[in-house]
Design a protein around this motif. Structure first.
Motif, mmCIF file in Angstrom:
data_model
loop_
_atom_site.group_PDB
_atom_site.id
_atom_site.type_symbol
_atom_site.label_atom_id
_atom_site.label_comp_id
_atom_site.label_asym_id
_atom_site.label_seq_id
_atom_site.Cartn_x
_atom_site.Cartn_y
_atom_site.Cartn_z
ATOM 1 N N ARG A 1 -28.515 -16.483 -2.914
ATOM 2 C CA ARG A 1 -28.529 -15.833 -4.222
ATOM 3 C C ARG A 1 -28.250 -14.354 -3.996
ATOM 4 N NH1 ARG A 1 -27.781 -20.270 -5.834
ATOM 5 N NH2 ARG A 1 -29.404 -21.708 -6.458
ATOM 6 N N LYS B 1 -27.831 -10.426 -5.608
ATOM 7 C CA LYS B 1 -28.265 -9.588 -6.721
ATOM 8 C C LYS B 1 -27.070 -9.111 -7.523
ATOM 9 C CE LYS B 1 -32.504 -7.752 -4.795
ATOM 10 N NZ LYS B 1 -33.232 -6.522 -4.469
ATOM 11 N N ARG B 2 -27.172 -9.262 -8.830
ATOM 12 C CA ARG B 2 -26.164 -8.760 -9.768
ATOM 13 C C ARG B 2 -24.765 -9.255 -9.431
ATOM 14 N NH1 ARG B 2 -27.532 -2.661 -11.154
ATOM 15 N NH2 ARG B 2 -25.620 -3.055 -12.268
ATOM 16 N N PHE B 3 -24.685 -10.500 -9.007
ATOM 17 C CA PHE B 3 -23.393 -11.070 -8.613
ATOM 18 C C PHE B 3 -23.466 -12.583 -8.742
ATOM 19 C CE2 PHE B 3 -20.237 -12.586 -5.553
ATOM 20 C CZ PHE B 3 -19.150 -11.798 -5.887
ATOM 21 N N ARG B 4 -22.497 -13.147 -9.436
ATOM 22 C CA ARG B 4 -22.448 -14.609 -9.580
ATOM 23 C C ARG B 4 -21.382 -15.139 -8.629
ATOM 24 N NH1 ARG B 4 -19.375 -18.238 -12.656
ATOM 25 N NH2 ARG B 4 -18.372 -16.486 -13.663
#
Length: 154
Positions: free
Chosen positions: A122, A124-127
């Motif tokens: 996962r 942060k602030r990124f898909r």
């Protein structure tokens, strides 16, 4: 050709062309079909040969411009090798590629442990959509050649 990947890639390109008021030319779709019909890393020359086989020759400018568009849409990835740049269809593909630093041969390998770990990461602030891991080294064929050359010298 992975029919689902090609159909999805075709839809992505079609939507992009419509939204940006670009022409939906048969040449662009022929290039996309040819790329998704090849299951390996290819050069522009390989792509040109494939299009000639399909009886749909296009100019080099069209090939380069379409490849550039497909890379912007993340439908094609490039790999810089000693003999030049190679391309491959990549819609929603994740995995590992081993690349020989001597001969430049690139081959997809299944390493479930790496795929699972990176798939579960996962950020942060990124898909994350997909990923490709490149493993550089020397293939067994080149290693054997190097060993024979070394033994001849001694």
């Amino acid at each position: 050709m992975k029919a689902n990947s090609y159909a999805a890639a075709r839809q992505v390109m079609s939507n992009y062309l419509e939204q940006n008021k670009c022409r939906k030319t048969p040449e662009r779709f022929a290039v996309l079909e040819a790329i998704y019909g090849m299951g390996f890393y290819f050069s522009i020359r390989d792509l040109d040969d494939k299009l000639h086989e399909m009886s749909f020759p296009v100019s080099r400018a069209t090939l380069y411009n379409t490849i550039k568009l497909l890379m912007e849409l993340h439908l094609v990835v490039s790999l810089r090798l000693p003999e030049g740049i190679r391309y491959k269809a990549s819609y929603a593909e994740s995995g590992c590629v081993q690349v020989c630093t001597v001969c430049g041969k690139a081959q997809e390998v299944r390493i479930p442990e790496i795929t699972e770990v990176l798939g579960n990461v996962r950020l942060k602030r990124f898909r994350k959509e997909n990923f490709v891991t490149y493993i550089y080294g020397i293939c067994s064929t080149c290693q054997a050649k190097l060993t024979r050359q070394k033994n001849k010298k001694t």
